[in-house]
Design an enzyme around this catalytic site. Structure first.
Site, PDB file in Angstrom:
ATOM      1  N   ARG A   1       0.798  -1.329  -0.278  1.00  0.00           N
ATOM      2  CA  ARG A   1       0.183   0.244  -0.539  1.00  0.00           C
ATOM      3  C   ARG A   1       0.897   1.351   0.108  1.00  0.00           C
ATOM      4  NH1 ARG A   1      -1.819   0.104   6.340  1.00  0.00           N
ATOM      5  NH2 ARG A   1       0.000   1.068   7.391  1.00  0.00           N
TER       6      ARG A   1
ATOM      7  N   GLU B   1      -2.415   8.466   6.539  1.00  0.00           N
ATOM      8  CA  GLU B   1      -0.841   8.307   7.449  1.00  0.00           C
ATOM      9  C   GLU B   1      -0.001   8.534   6.055  1.00  0.00           C
ATOM     10  OE1 GLU B   1      -0.164   4.578   9.456  1.00  0.00           O
ATOM     11  OE2 GLU B   1      -0.852   5.309  10.925  1.00  0.00           O
TER      12      GLU B   1
ATOM     13  N   GLU C   1      -6.772   5.450  15.441  1.00  0.00           N
ATOM     14  CA  GLU C   1      -6.982   4.506  15.443  1.00  0.00           C
ATOM     15  C   GLU C   1      -5.690   4.288  16.393  1.00  0.00           C
ATOM     16  OE1 GLU C   1      -5.004   3.024  12.136  1.00  0.00           O
ATOM     17  OE2 GLU C   1      -5.500   4.033  10.770  1.00  0.00           O
TER      18      GLU C   1
ATOM     19  N   GLU D   1      -2.351  -8.207   7.826  1.00  0.00           N
ATOM     20  CA  GLU D   1      -2.646  -8.093   9.263  1.00  0.00           C
ATOM     21  C   GLU D   1      -3.686  -9.003   9.841  1.00  0.00           C
ATOM     22  OE1 GLU D   1      -1.203  -3.214   8.886  1.00  0.00           O
ATOM     23  OE2 GLU D   1      -3.548  -3.415   8.366  1.00  0.00           O
ATOM     24  N   LYS D   2      -3.465 -10.015   9.734  1.00  0.00           N
ATOM     25  CA  LYS D   2      -4.779 -10.569   9.488  1.00  0.00           C
ATOM     26  C   LYS D   2      -4.671 -11.145  11.154  1.00  0.00           C
ATOM     27  CE  LYS D   2      -1.764 -14.217   7.878  1.00  0.00           C
ATOM     28  NZ  LYS D   2      -1.386 -14.329   6.533  1.00  0.00           N
TER      29      LYS D   2
HETATM   30  C1  GLA Z   1      -1.856   1.740  10.457  1.00  0.00           C
HETATM   31  C2  GLA Z   1      -2.532   1.536   9.362  1.00  0.00           C
HETATM   32  C3  GLA Z   1      -3.404   0.545   9.524  1.00  0.00           C
HETATM   33  C4  GLA Z   1      -2.987  -0.137   9.947  1.00  0.00           C
HETATM   34  C5  GLA Z   1      -2.387  -0.294  11.755  1.00  0.00           C
HETATM   35  C6  GLA Z   1      -1.728  -1.528  12.200  1.00  0.00           C
HETATM   36  O1  GLA Z   1      -2.342   3.044  11.841  1.00  0.00           O
HETATM   37  O2  GLA Z   1      -3.668   3.129   9.362  1.00  0.00           O
HETATM   38  O3  GLA Z   1      -3.897   1.199   8.321  1.00  0.00           O
HETATM   39  O4  GLA Z   1      -2.082  -0.551   9.313  1.00  0.00           O
HETATM   40  O5  GLA Z   1      -1.233   0.864  11.610  1.00  0.00           O
HETATM   41  O6  GLA Z   1      -0.957  -1.408  13.084  1.00  0.00           O
END
Ligand code: GLA
Length: 662
Positions: free
Chosen positions: A119, A158, A310, A358-359
């Site tokens: 990504r 981010e 988050e 991220e599973k």
């Molecule tokens: C970041 C991303 C999320 C995810 C988390 C995992 O904050 O924005 O999409 O990847 O990390 O900790």
């Protein structure tokens, strides 16, 4: 345009703290969506973020649009009373974009392409990327701008890419022309007389690509400024599109905590609400302190309430060892964020993924499902937030101390070719040592930029402003002249805005202010080495300083090469620390200076591990320890969390909290 400063405040007016998380329903069959909303309601979730990584789903082929699934979800959320933070999906372009337009892919300093398959593989300078990003943003805003579920726009995710490729190089040259006007001015600012780097034409100017030996530090500094500005252009371009459609809906983008890639002060000015992603490490004993730093910084950027966009309900999947949060910690750390000004507590993510990278990253609803501990704790937290929301949301925090932070000082200071690369001497580590010392003393502090108006603070701490503009120096002098107490750490005022060392190694007016007659030499210390000083031990750094005759106080080095020279010196209300006192000494010294400046801790005599913060009319008490603790607190109070009265003392469980009205 008259746009709201803060959507969280809009919700605050309704007495709610936003609670929810990233929701990625495209990973699940439709029947799961219905189970999701049922469980969201059960947990008190009132907001979800949709669409963060949905670009390929929304635009499976160039120019195609598939909105049907999102229509269903927006309606479903609204029907169930869950607001939607709608994201533009531009952090992860679909594979077709890189395949058809390879110039949209960023390159690292070695020229390697960052391919699709992960990504954030977009070049901030790519005209093609920006065109596609604008088009999908336009269509999303047109389609959902009037949807009743929409509460906030979340742009990208981010922002963090660097690009050293050709299109970025051309953009860098344009940016530099804007900044310097002429090549002569650029050559001067970058000091290109050194190592035969003088440029004879603009086309020769490049991003700091892999070189045989150290890159030009001023070029690196400008490249960081440029990168922050390019990413900001991407943000504001999308922001302006959504704002045109929905002037009443506020806009944010989620920062990473104390992230080096963006000038967070500048960015925050462009947002309606400031949000951050917060992932302290449950195994790190200093985690509550590090989290407090990010919370204080984000609140200061926001100039009011802010959002945890988050966090993790349990463990993450990107540390060496990823353990879950022990029982109670998710709640405690969420309440810590609220105590320090958050009006939203959100997670990555709602439902744990079964596939993809991220599973193994935790979620509000983990693989164990609704009976799992993560979900049960989330439910409890949802109920707690509902209990305190009416009295907390939208309220502010008063701080008498500001810690100064500037990304440009960080960018200039933490480069190759510096005097010490010990981890502890890195900018974030030094910032955290100073902020942490205040946190340990129970003193609430804001962060501020060195050019901000500081007159409202009794004390200002500058941990390491290696780079200071002339305007910032003026500001610090005016602050002290106006009656403020300034405490500066080593390497403050060393360089000007171009990373040119100031004559004498420290700005002459600052030398005058602190009473430094000559700064002879910097003496960095290797890890593990200490230097004895009058009344304390110094670590990381020392300096060979000759004090002026007029200093008011000196704490001298004892023994060694610098014996008798000032480790700490004060002239009137201006203090300079040429070493970093070890943590307990720094805490004690700062507490003494703070007391002299009329700064009080939130509460006196707190047991170790207990944090106290006042927000609005409430007192938050947070027990970061693994054992129950009793906090003496004269008088009668009402604990909003426990729903009961407490008299003269409050007992907090392990990782327990109280929110008290007196
Ligand atoms: C970041 C991303 C999320 C995810 C988390 C995992 O904050 O924005 O999409 O990847 O990390 O900790």
């Amino acid at each position: 345009m008259d746009r709201p400063r803060d959507p969280v405040l809009a919700d605050a007016a309704r007495g709610r703290i936003l609670f929810g998380g990233d929701y990625n329903p495209e990973q699940w069959p439709e029947e799961t969506w219905h189970e999701d909303v049922r469980l969201m309601k059960e947990a008190g979730v009132n907001t979800v973020t949709l669409g963060v990584f949905s670009w390929a789903r929304l635009e499976p082929r160039p120019g195609a649009r598939e909105f049907g699934w999102l229509d269903t979800l927006m309606d479903l959320m609204h029907d169930n009373g869950v607001g939607v933070v709608l994201a533009t999906p531009t952090a992860s372009p679909p594979p077709w974009m890189g395949r058809l337009h390879p110039e949209t892919l960023p390159r690292d300093a070695d020229g390697h392409v960052e391919w699709w398959g992960g990504r954030q593989h977009f070049s901030h300078s790519s005209a093609v990327y920006r065109r596609y990003a604008a088009a999908i943003t336009e269509d999303l805003a047109a389609r959902y701008g009037s949807h009743p579920a929409l509460t906030l726009w979340h742009i990208n995710n981010e922002y963090c890419t660097f690009d050293h490729g050709d299109e970025a190089a051309a953009a860098f040259r344009r940016w530099l022309r804007d900044r310097y006007g002429t090549l002569d001015a650029l050559n001067d600012a970058w000091g290109t007389a050194f190592w035969s780097q003088g440029y004879d034409c603009w086309d020769g100017v490049l991003p700091p690509r892999r070189a045989h030996y150290l890159n030009n530090p001023s070029q690196v500094l400008d490249f960081r400024r440029f990168t922050s500005d390019m990413l900001l252009e991407c943000f504001t371009a999308e922001r302006d599109i959504v704002a045109r459609h929905t002037p009443h809906i506020p806009v944010t983008t989620n920062f990473m905590p104390l992230w080096t890639g963006q000038d967070g002060w500048r960015w925050a000015e462009e947002e309606d609400v400031v949000s951050v992603d917060l992932y302290p490490d449950a195994r790190d004993p200093l985690a509550p302190r590090s989290a407090a730093l990010v919370q204080d910084l984000t609140r200061s950027q926001a100039r009011g309430p802010w959002m945890v966009m988050e966090q993790a309900a349990g463990g993450v999947n990107w540390r060496a060892v990823n353990q879950p949060k022990p029982r109670g910690l998710n709640r405690l750390w969420s309440l810590q964020a609220v105590a320090r000004g958050a009006d939203a507590v959100c997670y990555f993510q709602w439902r744990q993924s079964r596939q993809g990278a991220e599973k193994f990253h935790s979620a509000m609803l983990g693989h164990a499902g609704p009976r799992g501990r993560a979900f049960q704790e989330v439910k409890r937290l949802g109920a707690d937030l509902a209990r305190i929301g009416a009295e907390v949301a939208g309220t502010g925090i008063r701080a008498d101390v500001a810690v100064l932070h500037d990304w440009h000082a960080w960018w200039a200071g933490d480069q190759d070719g510096r005097l010490s690369t010990e981890a502890g001497a890195d900018y974030p580590a030094v910032l955290s040592a100073w902020h942490g010392a205040l946190w340990e003393s129970g003193v609430t502090c804001d962060f501020a930029h060195p050019e901000h108006d500081l007159s409202g603070y009794r004390m200002v701490v500058a941990p390491q402003l290696y780079l200071l503009t002339d305007a910032a120096v003026d500001n610090l002098l005016a602050y002290v002249r106006g009656g403020g107490t300034l405490v500066a750490g080593f390497l403050t005022g060393t360089a000007d805005q171009d990373d040119r060392v100031r004559p004498g190694g420290m700005d002459v007016r600052l030398r005058e202010l602190f009473g430094v007659r000559v700064l002879h030499e910097w003496w960095p210390l290797p890890a593990g080495e200490q230097v004895d000083c009058e009344g304390f031990t110094g670590i990381l750094w020392s300096e060979e300083i000759e004090a002026a005759d007029t200093v008011d106080e000196v704490l001298a080095y004892r023994g060694g090469e610098l014996d008798g020279m000032p480790a700490v010196l004060r002239r009137d209300r201006a203090w300079y620390f040429s070493t970093l006192p070890e943590p307990e000494a720094l805490r004690a010294l700062l507490a003494r200076i703070a007391a002299g400046a009329g700064v009080r801790p939130v509460l006196d005599g707190l047991p170790p591990g207990v944090e106290a913060v006042r927000r609005g009319g409430l007192l938050f008490l947070l027990n970061h320890g693994r054992a129950p603790v009793t906090v003496p607190l004269p008088g009668r109070h009402h604990d909003l969390l426990g729903g009961a009265a407490v008299t003269d003392a409050v007992t907090l469980d392990r990782y327990g909290a109280a929110v008290l009205r007196s």
